[in-house]
Scaffold this active site. Structure first.
Site, PDB file in Angstrom:
ATOM      1  CG  PHE A  65      13.146   7.344  -5.850  1.00  0.00           C
ATOM      2  CD1 PHE A  65      12.442   6.071  -5.628  1.00  0.00           C
ATOM      3  CD2 PHE A  65      14.700   7.209  -6.438  1.00  0.00           C
ATOM      4  CE1 PHE A  65      13.248   4.794  -6.187  1.00  0.00           C
ATOM      5  CE2 PHE A  65      14.891   6.265  -6.675  1.00  0.00           C
ATOM      6  CZ  PHE A  65      14.258   4.918  -6.609  1.00  0.00           C
ATOM      7  CB  ILE A  93      10.590   7.234 -13.430  1.00  0.00           C
ATOM      8  CG1 ILE A  93       9.507   6.806 -12.595  1.00  0.00           C
ATOM      9  CG2 ILE A  93      10.205   8.636 -14.093  1.00  0.00           C
ATOM     10  CD1 ILE A  93       9.072   7.699 -11.587  1.00  0.00           C
ATOM     11  CG  ASN A 113       3.256  -6.043 -17.160  1.00  0.00           C
ATOM     12  OD1 ASN A 113       3.657  -7.034 -16.678  1.00  0.00           O
ATOM     13  ND2 ASN A 113       3.757  -5.960 -18.567  1.00  0.00           N
ATOM     14  CD  GLN A 125       6.431   0.944 -10.421  1.00  0.00           C
ATOM     15  OE1 GLN A 125       5.875   1.915  -9.989  1.00  0.00           O
ATOM     16  NE2 GLN A 125       7.663   1.080 -10.502  1.00  0.00           N
ATOM     17  CD  GLU A 135       3.407   8.006  -5.162  1.00  0.00           C
ATOM     18  OE1 GLU A 135       4.460   8.666  -5.393  1.00  0.00           O
ATOM     19  OE2 GLU A 135       2.275   8.179  -5.136  1.00  0.00           O
TER      20      GLU A 135
HETATM   21 MO1  MOS Z   1       5.923  11.142  -6.743  1.00  0.00          MO
HETATM   22  S1  MOS Z   1       6.902  11.388  -4.939  1.00  0.00           S
HETATM   23  O1  MOS Z   1       4.819  12.220  -6.944  1.00  0.00           O
HETATM   24  O2  MOS Z   1       7.163  11.101  -7.946  1.00  0.00           O
END
Ligand code: MOS
Length: 732
Positions: free
Chosen positions: A242, A468, A618, A625, A692
């Protein structure tokens, strides 16, 4: 490979593997517990000792004395490291405050000591015996209190003006001027920041949880005054980042110092209550937005100014950047203001800039549309721009905001919405619909990879890229499989190790496009190597069914490696296509909420995101996401807020009991639609970031839906029931 011309047709366009909703290749490892997270490298260090960090109990001031006697004599204690005995440390470039504080204290819970013991419990018990005598100094802890004094842009920055905002605004037929606030927020990754460090002579190995391996390695070397070659960083699995794990933090530095002092490998996980104040957070903002339109709702003047605060050396929250690009308008003014605050460092979190910026801007657009007597979807369409408003010569590479809005409106049943608020009821629920535009810039970063082909025809990819929870392993495997014409189970992907070539890393939604483009470049080289070895023309040959083919001739791929594994390495280096063209990603978010007439409780009932974000590599991992991001949007809209103690300077609700995030029961069925959006300007993959984007705009859509449901306009996030109650109709 240099990428400085628009992509033409290439092997990725076959879409035999890319573009398909493959399950995560790392899924079985994770569901069986065999993917090792930062705190779980048990076999690598059977003699590991445990570190426990002591955080400063004051926000600003000085340590007069630390008494370690009781702690040193506690059972199992091996060493205690403080600034007094840590030796001379360097300072990384990416952290505003020192990661081991003392004697000066820069923020609350700044690490001031680490206690090392045989067991975790012994370390924790001994840490409680460390006696610290402080001299507390006054600090600045309230953004609202500091704001009036901050009237100029941060050093090295200036306001952006186009045309004459002030005159155009005052001459506008419809004028709107309002101020919005967003609170401090915490990343709250499930996996705490954690590291294990081991020394061999002056060589340091750190197993950690970090989004950017090469940044982490550089910063560790700088902080510990080591040569970079002597530092190895590994972070193959990450339980959520994050943005909180973009940078080196205290767990890694103190594990290294503790391991040196204890002459043993040491592991440290930040205890949950330490994380919010010891690490970074998303800083609060105060945002003033002014918009003027003509009689028909055409924007003639738009201004967005945003205040945030940070420690000296910290950066502002760039909440105005989307306003420079999202809507047309000849007269514009945007600017940032940065107050000095003595709270913990503010830094990147979940779409920094646009996420909090759109929380304000997209309510403002709802408000001015209403004032201009227009439907908010139509208002946005009317004010669309296909060029950079600051430079009309400069076009967007791809921009499908209008298509996102139209598709979403149709799919969501937007025509059913009553523009008059507080009209629709469903039992005790007041029901409303809201919309917002989503926008996030597409960044590209140089990224390298190494690929090997062995005699079994297995392709192995190595790059220091991280996963991540996003799906990097899977899309990288898909890229290599597509390029070499092999099935996914013939590809092995190894990530998150600084011994591998330096990748783009995971941040700013640049990871997927940039890292797969780097793998693409390396695979082009491998194709050439295979062709040359087997006497094929590399430019004409096809790679399919684990074979190389040209005309009637074909040979198994594995034959090229019969007398030894072939290994090649390359990187993608981006030219200036992102300067020639504005590269951004777009979405439309639609939300239906119910607000309880009596209690003001808001429940999200339906959510839809329509995204135009380049080629979707994908659809399954991309959808995950986006629904994750939409969930973060619900958190930001309705729950998430670090409460600041403005007397003593710390975040009070620093655990998952007090800092609320959405749980399953808070989230309804979420729908995600991806528009076809291949972008030849972005990379040979023609992809962009999407993770994002999925968050950007959601919270405003929710706030707008709450307004439509209740007639109460809240400009102060989160939209909690106390802010609604007074305005709700009286219940009889
Ligand atoms: Mo993002 S807030 O650039 O991991």
């Amino acid at each position: 490979m240099k990428f400085d011309n628009p992509a033409t047709e290439n092997p990725i366009d076959q879409l035999k593997v890319i573009g398909h909703p493959h399950d995560r290749v790392d899924g079985p490892l994770k569901t069986t517990g065999s993917a090792h997270y930062a705190y779980e490298w048990h076999k690598e260090a059977p003699d590991v000792a445990y570190g426990y960090i002591v955080g400063s109990a004051i926000a600003r001031g000085r340590i007069n004395a630390i008494d370690l006697r009781a702690a040193k004599n506690a059972p199992g204690v091996l060493a205690i490291v403080t600034a007094d005995n840590a030796g001379r440390l360097g300072k990384g470039e990416m952290n505003a405050a020192k990661l081991l504080g003392g004697p000066d204290i820069e923020h609350y819970h700044q690490a001031i000591a680490v206690v090392v013991a045989e067991t975790f419990e012994q370390a924790r018990a001994a840490a409680a015996l460390v006696e610290v005598h402080y001299r507390r100094e006054r600090g600045a802890y309230s953004l609202a209190a500091e704001k009036p004094a901050v009237t100029t842009p941060p050093k090295g920055e200036s306001d952006k003006t186009i045309g004459d905002f002030a005159s155009a605004f005052s001459a506008s037929a419809v004028q709107f001027d309002a101020t919005y606030t967003t609170p401090d927020q915490s990343h709250m990754a499930m996996e705490p920041h954690a590291s294990m460090a081991a020394w061999q002579g002056d060589k340091l190995t750190v197993w950690t949880s970090n989004q950017m391996i090469d940044w982490c390695r550089n910063e560790l070397a700088k902080t510990l005054k080591l040569s970079k070659e002597n530092v190895r960083v590994m972070s193959p699995y990450i339980g959520g980042g994050f943005g909180g794990k973009l940078f080196l933090r205290s767990d890694a530095v103190l594990a290294a110092l503790a391991a040196r002092a204890a002459k043993r490998p040491v592991k440290i996980a930040l205890q949950r209550p330490l994380i919010a104040n010891n690490t970074t957070h998303r800083p609060a903002t105060i945002q003033r937005i002014r918009i003027g339109t003509d009689q028909n709702g055409q924007i003639s003047a738009i201004s967005h100014e945003s205040w945030s605060g940070n420690l000296p050396g910290g950066t502002p929250e760039t909440a105005v950047q989307q306003t420079e690009l999202l809507y047309a308008g000849a007269n514009r003014l945007t600017g940032l203001r940065l107050a000095r605050l003595d709270l913990p460092e503010g830094n990147a979190m979940r779409a920094p800039g646009e996420a909090p910026g759109l929380m304000a801007l997209e309510i403002a657009i709802d408000e001015i549309a209403e004032k201009a007597g227009m439907d908010p979807v139509e208002f946005r369409i009317l004010n669309d721009t296909q060029v950079d408003p600051a430079n009309p010569e400069r076009h967007f590479s791809r921009r499908q905001l209008i298509e996102c809005l139209r598709k979403g409106a149709e799919q969501f049943g937007w025509s059913q919405r009553n523009p008059q608020p507080a009209q629709l009821h469903d039992g005790r629920w007041m029901v409303g619909l809201g919309v917002a535009a989503g926008f996030r810039n597409n960044l590209v970063m140089q990224s390298a990879a190494r690929v090997h082909l062995n005699a079994d025809g297995v392709v192995t990819v190595e790059t220091d890229m991280t996963d991540i929870g996003t799906g990097s392993y899977t899309i990288i495997a898909q890229t290599a499989a597509e390029m070499l014409g092999v099935p996914l189970d013939k590809v092995v992907v190894r990530l998150g190790d600084s011994d591998f070539p330096v990748s783009a890393g995971s941040g700013g939604q640049w990871g997927a496009n940039s890292s797969t483009a780097g793998v693409y470049a390396a695979c082009v080289k491998l194709r050439e190597a295979v062709a040359n070895k087997l006497g094929f023309d590399p430019d004409e040959s096809l790679f399919a069914d684990q074979q190389i083919r040209l005309g009637d001739r074909h040979a198994p791929l594995s034959e090229a490696a019969a007398d030894g594994t072939i290994s090649v390495e390359d990187s993608i280096e981006f030219g200036d296509l992102d300067k020639q063209y504005q590269q951004s990603t777009f979405a439309a978010h639609f939300v239906e909420v119910g607000v309880d007439r009596a209690t003001g409780e808001t429940r999200v009932r339906r959510m839809l995101a329509v995204c135009a974000a380049g080629r979707i590599l994908n659809p399954k991992t991309a959808r995950s996401q986006v629904i994750g991001a939409m969930t973060m949007g619900v958190g930001a809209a309705l729950m998430e807020e670090l409460a600041v103690d403005t007397r003593l300077g710390f975040f009070v609700n620093h655990d998952l009991a007090g800092y609320e995030v959405p749980v399953h029961a808070d989230i309804p069925e979420q729908e995600v639609i991806f528009l076809e959006d291949n972008d030849p300007m972005s990379s040979p993959m023609k992809a962009k970031g999407v993770g994002e984007l999925g968050l950007c705009g959601v919270s405003a859509a929710i706030a707008n839906a709450v307004y439509n449901a209740t007639g109460v306009r809240v400009r102060d996030y989160p939209v909690t029931l106390d802010k609604l109650l007074e305005g709700l109709p009286t219940v009889i």
